[in-house]
Structure formats: C-alpha cells, structure tokens
Scaffold this motif. Structure first.
Motif, PDB file in Angstrom:
ATOM      1  N   GLU A 108     -21.607  15.683 -12.452  1.00  0.00           N
ATOM      2  CA  GLU A 108     -21.650  16.902 -13.740  1.00  0.00           C
ATOM      3  C   GLU A 108     -20.058  18.229 -13.880  1.00  0.00           C
ATOM      4  OE1 GLU A 108     -23.752  19.183  -9.320  1.00  0.00           O
ATOM      5  OE2 GLU A 108     -24.456  17.337  -9.512  1.00  0.00           O
ATOM      6  N   SER A 109     -19.890  17.225 -13.273  1.00  0.00           N
ATOM      7  CA  SER A 109     -18.419  18.008 -12.603  1.00  0.00           C
ATOM      8  C   SER A 109     -17.455  19.199 -13.735  1.00  0.00           C
ATOM      9  CB  SER A 109     -16.908  16.977 -11.686  1.00  0.00           C
ATOM     10  OG  SER A 109     -16.536  16.161 -12.612  1.00  0.00           O
ATOM     11  N   LYS A 110     -18.081  18.198 -15.250  1.00  0.00           N
ATOM     12  CA  LYS A 110     -17.370  19.120 -16.439  1.00  0.00           C
ATOM     13  C   LYS A 110     -18.093  19.465 -17.009  1.00  0.00           C
ATOM     14  CE  LYS A 110     -13.496  16.481 -15.797  1.00  0.00           C
ATOM     15  NZ  LYS A 110     -11.922  15.473 -17.002  1.00  0.00           N
ATOM     16  N   PRO A 111     -18.986  20.363 -16.867  1.00  0.00           N
ATOM     17  CA  PRO A 111     -19.822  20.816 -17.667  1.00  0.00           C
ATOM     18  C   PRO A 111     -19.508  22.003 -18.654  1.00  0.00           C
ATOM     19  CG  PRO A 111     -20.103  22.749 -15.385  1.00  0.00           C
ATOM     20  CD  PRO A 111     -19.026  21.092 -15.165  1.00  0.00           C
ATOM     21  N   ILE A 112     -19.644  21.849 -20.159  1.00  0.00           N
ATOM     22  CA  ILE A 112     -19.052  22.896 -21.050  1.00  0.00           C
ATOM     23  C   ILE A 112     -20.286  24.398 -21.677  1.00  0.00           C
ATOM     24  CG2 ILE A 112     -18.313  21.141 -22.492  1.00  0.00           C
ATOM     25  CD1 ILE A 112     -20.790  20.587 -23.741  1.00  0.00           C
ATOM     26  N   ASP A 113     -21.518  24.385 -20.277  1.00  0.00           N
ATOM     27  CA  ASP A 113     -22.568  25.116 -20.502  1.00  0.00           C
ATOM     28  C   ASP A 113     -23.072  25.168 -19.183  1.00  0.00           C
ATOM     29  OD1 ASP A 113     -23.741  27.095 -21.980  1.00  0.00           O
ATOM     30  OD2 ASP A 113     -24.679  25.940 -23.558  1.00  0.00           O
ATOM     31  N   THR A 114     -23.816  26.003 -19.183  1.00  0.00           N
ATOM     32  CA  THR A 114     -24.682  26.798 -17.896  1.00  0.00           C
ATOM     33  C   THR A 114     -26.039  25.796 -17.423  1.00  0.00           C
ATOM     34  OG1 THR A 114     -25.990  28.442 -16.695  1.00  0.00           O
ATOM     35  CG2 THR A 114     -26.230  28.097 -19.078  1.00  0.00           C
ATOM     36  N   ASN A 115     -25.699  25.681 -16.573  1.00  0.00           N
ATOM     37  CA  ASN A 115     -26.498  24.846 -15.546  1.00  0.00           C
ATOM     38  C   ASN A 115     -27.841  25.568 -15.811  1.00  0.00           C
ATOM     39  OD1 ASN A 115     -25.848  21.712 -16.193  1.00  0.00           O
ATOM     40  ND2 ASN A 115     -24.083  22.547 -14.668  1.00  0.00           N
ATOM     41  N   LYS A 116     -28.299  27.369 -15.857  1.00  0.00           N
ATOM     42  CA  LYS A 116     -29.409  27.810 -15.289  1.00  0.00           C
ATOM     43  C   LYS A 116     -30.189  27.406 -16.456  1.00  0.00           C
ATOM     44  CE  LYS A 116     -26.209  30.570 -12.335  1.00  0.00           C
ATOM     45  NZ  LYS A 116     -26.345  31.590 -12.301  1.00  0.00           N
ATOM     46  N   THR A 117     -29.336  26.712 -17.783  1.00  0.00           N
ATOM     47  CA  THR A 117     -30.908  27.038 -19.030  1.00  0.00           C
ATOM     48  C   THR A 117     -31.102  25.408 -19.466  1.00  0.00           C
ATOM     49  OG1 THR A 117     -29.637  27.230 -20.170  1.00  0.00           O
ATOM     50  CG2 THR A 117     -30.475  29.577 -19.808  1.00  0.00           C
ATOM     51  N   SER A 118     -32.433  25.137 -20.023  1.00  0.00           N
ATOM     52  CA  SER A 118     -32.769  24.482 -20.776  1.00  0.00           C
ATOM     53  C   SER A 118     -31.472  23.884 -21.301  1.00  0.00           C
ATOM     54  CB  SER A 118     -33.593  23.903 -21.453  1.00  0.00           C
ATOM     55  OG  SER A 118     -34.757  24.685 -19.742  1.00  0.00           O
ATOM     56  N   LYS A 119     -31.470  25.119 -22.295  1.00  0.00           N
ATOM     57  CA  LYS A 119     -30.397  24.560 -23.254  1.00  0.00           C
ATOM     58  C   LYS A 119     -28.959  24.097 -23.027  1.00  0.00           C
ATOM     59  CE  LYS A 119     -28.500  25.971 -27.504  1.00  0.00           C
ATOM     60  NZ  LYS A 119     -28.629  27.372 -28.687  1.00  0.00           N
ATOM     61  N   GLY A 120     -28.463  24.751 -21.833  1.00  0.00           N
ATOM     62  CA  GLY A 120     -26.847  24.695 -21.321  1.00  0.00           C
ATOM     63  C   GLY A 120     -26.976  23.137 -20.405  1.00  0.00           C
ATOM     64  N   LYS A 121     -28.598  22.821 -20.024  1.00  0.00           N
ATOM     65  CA  LYS A 121     -28.094  21.685 -19.649  1.00  0.00           C
ATOM     66  C   LYS A 121     -28.216  20.317 -20.493  1.00  0.00           C
ATOM     67  CE  LYS A 121     -30.649  23.339 -15.388  1.00  0.00           C
ATOM     68  NZ  LYS A 121     -32.333  22.630 -13.998  1.00  0.00           N
ATOM     69  N   ALA A 122     -29.311  20.722 -21.228  1.00  0.00           N
ATOM     70  CA  ALA A 122     -29.242  19.501 -22.800  1.00  0.00           C
ATOM     71  C   ALA A 122     -27.933  19.044 -23.497  1.00  0.00           C
ATOM     72  CB  ALA A 122     -29.935  19.708 -23.369  1.00  0.00           C
ATOM     73  N   ASN A 123     -27.434  20.311 -23.256  1.00  0.00           N
ATOM     74  CA  ASN A 123     -25.369  20.555 -23.736  1.00  0.00           C
ATOM     75  C   ASN A 123     -24.172  19.879 -22.810  1.00  0.00           C
ATOM     76  OD1 ASN A 123     -25.764  21.940 -26.335  1.00  0.00           O
ATOM     77  ND2 ASN A 123     -25.500  23.769 -25.174  1.00  0.00           N
ATOM     78  N   ASN A 124     -24.799  20.076 -21.604  1.00  0.00           N
ATOM     79  CA  ASN A 124     -24.035  19.521 -20.297  1.00  0.00           C
ATOM     80  C   ASN A 124     -24.131  17.620 -20.036  1.00  0.00           C
ATOM     81  OD1 ASN A 124     -22.801  21.503 -19.547  1.00  0.00           O
ATOM     82  ND2 ASN A 124     -23.645  21.997 -17.904  1.00  0.00           N
ATOM     83  N   ARG A 125     -25.562  17.085 -20.730  1.00  0.00           N
ATOM     84  CA  ARG A 125     -25.527  16.299 -21.015  1.00  0.00           C
ATOM     85  C   ARG A 125     -25.259  15.265 -21.919  1.00  0.00           C
ATOM     86  NH1 ARG A 125     -30.595  18.326 -19.362  1.00  0.00           N
ATOM     87  NH2 ARG A 125     -31.609  17.646 -21.467  1.00  0.00           N
ATOM     88  N   ARG A 126     -23.980  14.952 -21.764  1.00  0.00           N
ATOM     89  CA  ARG A 126     -23.345  14.092 -22.991  1.00  0.00           C
ATOM     90  C   ARG A 126     -22.450  13.210 -23.062  1.00  0.00           C
ATOM     91  NH1 ARG A 126     -20.193  17.724 -20.284  1.00  0.00           N
ATOM     92  NH2 ARG A 126     -18.068  18.296 -20.239  1.00  0.00           N
ATOM     93  N   VAL A 127     -22.645  12.972 -23.410  1.00  0.00           N
ATOM     94  CA  VAL A 127     -21.207  11.686 -24.041  1.00  0.00           C
ATOM     95  C   VAL A 127     -20.339  11.765 -24.790  1.00  0.00           C
ATOM     96  CG1 VAL A 127     -20.529   8.959 -24.747  1.00  0.00           C
ATOM     97  CG2 VAL A 127     -22.776   9.319 -23.530  1.00  0.00           C
ATOM     98  N   GLU A 128     -18.314  11.496 -24.448  1.00  0.00           N
ATOM     99  CA  GLU A 128     -18.104  11.829 -25.261  1.00  0.00           C
ATOM    100  C   GLU A 128     -16.755  11.101 -25.563  1.00  0.00           C
ATOM    101  OE1 GLU A 128     -15.318  15.582 -23.359  1.00  0.00           O
ATOM    102  OE2 GLU A 128     -17.546  16.507 -23.593  1.00  0.00           O
ATOM    103  N   VAL A 129     -16.375  10.877 -27.226  1.00  0.00           N
ATOM    104  CA  VAL A 129     -15.148  10.105 -27.726  1.00  0.00           C
ATOM    105  C   VAL A 129     -14.284  10.804 -27.607  1.00  0.00           C
ATOM    106  CG1 VAL A 129     -15.101   7.791 -28.865  1.00  0.00           C
ATOM    107  CG2 VAL A 129     -17.476   8.482 -28.311  1.00  0.00           C
ATOM    108  N   LYS A 130     -12.861   9.550 -26.867  1.00  0.00           N
ATOM    109  CA  LYS A 130     -12.244  10.282 -26.653  1.00  0.00           C
ATOM    110  C   LYS A 130     -10.481   9.277 -27.353  1.00  0.00           C
ATOM    111  CE  LYS A 130     -12.137  14.543 -24.013  1.00  0.00           C
ATOM    112  NZ  LYS A 130     -11.850  15.077 -22.175  1.00  0.00           N
ATOM    113  N   LEU A 131      -9.636  10.283 -28.166  1.00  0.00           N
ATOM    114  CA  LEU A 131      -8.896   9.397 -28.853  1.00  0.00           C
ATOM    115  C   LEU A 131      -7.869   8.489 -27.695  1.00  0.00           C
ATOM    116  CD1 LEU A 131      -7.344   8.127 -31.244  1.00  0.00           C
ATOM    117  CD2 LEU A 131      -6.210  10.118 -31.982  1.00  0.00           C
ATOM    118  N   VAL A 132      -7.600   7.655 -27.760  1.00  0.00           N
ATOM    119  CA  VAL A 132      -6.348   7.046 -27.069  1.00  0.00           C
ATOM    120  C   VAL A 132      -4.653   7.653 -27.445  1.00  0.00           C
ATOM    121  CG1 VAL A 132      -5.547   6.440 -25.050  1.00  0.00           C
ATOM    122  CG2 VAL A 132      -7.939   6.653 -25.122  1.00  0.00           C
ATOM    123  N   LYS A 133      -4.033   8.732 -27.159  1.00  0.00           N
ATOM    124  CA  LYS A 133      -2.490   8.490 -28.121  1.00  0.00           C
ATOM    125  C   LYS A 133      -1.805   8.204 -27.190  1.00  0.00           C
ATOM    126  CE  LYS A 133      -4.018  11.916 -31.510  1.00  0.00           C
ATOM    127  NZ  LYS A 133      -3.751  13.852 -31.207  1.00  0.00           N
TER     128      LYS A 133
END
Length: 460
Positions: A435-460
């Motif tokens: 939970e160390s890198k949230p992108i939204d608030t964890n106080k709302t259901s919508k914010g928590k849904a955004n924080n539960r995520r998988v990111e694919v990053k290009l390694v350069k």
C-alpha cells in the motif's frame, strides 16, 4: 744375359701400367704391332744424314714378322702422354759407311738379338687441328737398348701419326731416332706400326657419356644433355624437373600451367581456370576474398561468415539480419532492429493493466480478466526486444505485511501468465509495493479501487 734382357723389358712394361693419365675419357692406352730397326741412321755425319735417304726396307730395315713391340701409356693432361715401350728384334742388316767413297755398306752381323725399353713423353696435335681422326704427334724420351752382347742408354726423339677408326681404336705409325752412348751399339731409327686401343673410361649408366662428363652418371641420358634424362622432353633435366613426367615450363621447374595464370598446376587449386596467385590459382570474380568455387554468391561481394553473400535485411529496417534482434519486424537501429514502444503505446498497455481483476484477498484472476491479459500479451509480442517490469499495488485495508505479500504475489501471477503465453522470461521482472504507493485516497471505495492495481512499466 739373354734372359736378363727379357726380364728387364718385362719389368719396364709393368712399370708402364702405373704411369700417369691417356686421354680425358679413356685414361689408358695400349699399342702393339711390328717394329723395324734401321741402323743406316747411325752411319751419317750429321743429324740431317739420319733421314736424308729414302726408306729402303729390303736393304736396311730389320723386321720381325710378328708382334714385336708393346706400349702402355697414360696421358698427363693438356695433350701430353707418358708411356713405356718394350720392343724386340733381330739385327741381320747392319748399315755402316763404306770404307771407300761416301756410300753405305750393309752387312749381316750374325743375327744379333735386339731389345729396347724406352720411356716416352708424347704430345698430340690433334686438338690443335680440331680433328677427331688424324692425330699427329711428337715425342721425346730415353731408354736402354741391348744389341747382341752390348747395351747402352739412349736419348730418343721422333714423330708419330695415329688414324682413329673410333674413339678407342686407331692405327699408329711412329718413327723414333735413338742416340746411343756406346760405339758398339750404333745410333739408329726405330719404326713402329700397330694398333692402339684406349680404355679405362667409365660409363656407369651406359649412355655413351663418360662419368667424368656425365651430370647424371647413374641414370642414362642423351649426350646433348650431358648424360641426364629429360623424360617429358621439356628441355629440363629430370633431376631439376619438379614434374619429370609432364611437359612443363622452366619458370615452374618443369611443371605445366594449364590455365596460364602464373600458378603451376601442382600448386593450383583450380588448374583449368585462370585465377589469382593469392588465391592459389582460383578466380574471385566479386573480389570479396572468397574463391568462386567456395562463394555462394560469386558475382556479389559478401563476407566469408555468410558464405560470400551479403547479409540480408529481411525487414528492410537498415539493420542486417545478423545484427537484427527482430529480423522479420521492422524496427530501429537504436533498438537493434526491433520496434521501439512509444509513450502512447505504454499508456495503452497500462490502461489494460489497470483492468486486471483479482479475486478478493487472492492472486488468482477473475474470469473476465483473461481477455485483458491476452491483449497485454499481444502488445508485448509486438516489441520482442523490450523489457518490462510488472508492479503490484494494494489499498490500505488490512495489515501492511499482508498487503506487501499480496502485491508481490499478484505481480508475480501476471508475470507468470505472460511467460506461459510466449513472453521470454528474461524480458519480465515483477515486484510488489503493497500500500506504499497509492495513486488515490484510501478513504473512499473508488479511491481504494484505483489503488488496487497492476502497472506494466517499460524498462529502458
């Protein structure tokens, strides 16, 4: 005394066998025949008187009707010959000056025995004449003569003429004046006529060239080639011919150069096709350093590593297939021939990633997520040289440690799915951040849904 004289003659003849060299080819010579002793030469008052009367054989010559002289000799070089002559005769015609007048008187002294043993140094004029048949000569020497009960030393000189029937057989004629040192034995002229045989020349290979002149004394060859063979007839002696059985050229030690490229056939890998010396006689049409016979593309330059053909660029992206990590997909030079992912494509990829859904509190996928995973797999396959990092994140519900573990397991599940569906293992890494890198608030259901995520990053 009579037997002693014969012994002395035999000894002198034996000594003659050890004399020094007859001609340069046949070192020894032996002559034998008849001799005549003419004492008329001792009855004159001057040297000219010795020969100033015509030959009167029947009146003044003493002749034995048999072989009566033997000469053995060897030459000492430069036309000179040293030999020893032994002769026998019977004097039944002794010529003296008449007591009255100036004539000569011939008497029979009682069949006196005559023995002569003489050393002779002879000089031949044959080489000066340039003849191989007529051999005139002059000689000097000395010896010892026994006549009846008397004997004396002599000083000798005279002329000779030999007619050579062949290189080794000739007819010899010689006249020798012998000046004696005892009045009891008159000075006289001794004439010789006989056959001469030369011998002793060595011709090991029997080719008619004596070993001393034969450049190949143990192998038969023609005289014009100094006794050496030239089997292939190319004018190069077999001993100097690297290809003795094949007609060739002097510049190649008697070996042929069939294609005329300056490389002898024996060293030419392509003897029937003109080529380059640097290529062992083989052609290199395209000049790429690979001979045509080994070049898969003989008319187009190419590297040896590719069989003499130029490297292809299948996808036409300017990166040769050998260096192109994506040889069938057009890419960029900077990316080793593979296509580079744009920022827009990265955004599109992560838009898919955000829709990956997991079962609550687990790392297993919901059924509706599989089409999303397939779409992500397809995008990654479009960029086969690109590497990616899969990152998992959770909301703040639950304990931190549990969230950390869950994020790692969910990222790992995505990575494993991609690998199982054809993405190379070394292109993907995964990590969890809880939970160390949230992108939204964890106080709302919508914010928590955004924080539960998988990111694919290009390694350069």
């Amino acid at each position: 005394m009579k037997h002693l004289n014969k012994i002395l003659v035999a000894v002198l003849l034996a000594m003659g066998l050890n004399a020094q060299a007859q001609d340069s080819n046949n070192p020894w010579a032996i002559s034998f025949g008849a001799n005549a002793v003419d004492t008329r030469a001792g009855a004159g008052d001057s040297f000219a008187d010795k020969f100033n009367q015509p030959f009167k054989v029947s009146e003044s010559w003493n002749i034995l009707p048999s072989v009566s002289y033997l000469n053995v000799s060897k030459s000492v070089g430069a036309g000179f010959t040293f030999g020893v002559t032994g002769s026998v005769n019977k004097i039944d015609k002794l010529t003296t000056r008449a007591l009255v007048g100036t004539g000569y008187e011939v008497t029979n002294p009682g069949d006196l025995t005559y023995y002569g043993a003489d050393g002779i140094i002879r000089y031949s004029f044959m080489n000066l004449l340039g003849s191989k048949i007529i051999d005139p000569s002059a000689h000097i020497g000395g010896g010892y003569t026994w006549m009846g009960d008397y004997d004396t030393g002599t000083v000798n000189g005279g002329l000779g003429l030999t007619f050579w029937f062949s290189e080794q057989v000739g007819l010899s004629l010689q006249s020798t004046y012998k000046k004696t040192f005892a009045d009891a034995v008159p000075s006289h002229v001794q004439h010789f006529a006989g056959l001469t045989f030369k011998f002793g020349g060595k011709d090991t290979d029997g080719d008619g060239v004596y070993d001393k002149d034969d450049a190949c004394p143990e192998v038969a060859g023609p005289k014009e080639l100094n006794g050496c063979p030239d089997t292939d007839g190319d004018g190069i002696l077999d001993k100097d011919d690297a290809c003795a059985d094949i007609f060739g050229l002097a510049e190649f030690q008697g070996c042929p150069d069939t294609d005329g490229d300056g490389v002898a056939d024996k060293n030419d890998d392509c003897p029937e096709v003109a080529g380059l010396k640097s290529m062992k006689g083989c052609p290199d049409t395209d000049g790429d350093g690979i001979t045509d016979k080994s070049d898969k593309c003989p008319t187009v330059k190419g590297p040896k590593e590719n069989g003499g053909c130029p490297w292809p660029d299948t996808d036409g992206d300017g990166v040769l297939d050998k260096d192109d990590k994506c040889p069938t997909v057009k890419g960029t030079v900077a990316n080793n021939g593979c296509p580079e992912m744009t920022e827009e494509q990265v955004i599109k990829l992560n838009a898919y990633a955000k829709t990956i859904l997991f079962n609550s509190g687990k790392s297993s996928f919901k059924q509706e997520t599989y089409p999303v995973l397939l779409s992500i797999t397809a995008i990654l396959k479009e960029f086969p040289s690109s590497k990616f990092s899969i990152e998992g994140h959770t909301d703040s519900d639950g304990k931190d440690a549990m969230n950390q573990t869950l994020s790692e397991e969910r990222a790992g599940a995505v990575r494993m799915y991609l690998i199982e569906n054809g993405i190379a293992t070394d292109r993907l890494t995964s990590s969890g951040f809880g939970e160390s890198k949230p992108i939204d608030t964890n106080k709302t259901s919508k914010g928590k849904a955004n924080n539960r995520r998988v990111e694919v990053k290009l390694v350069k």
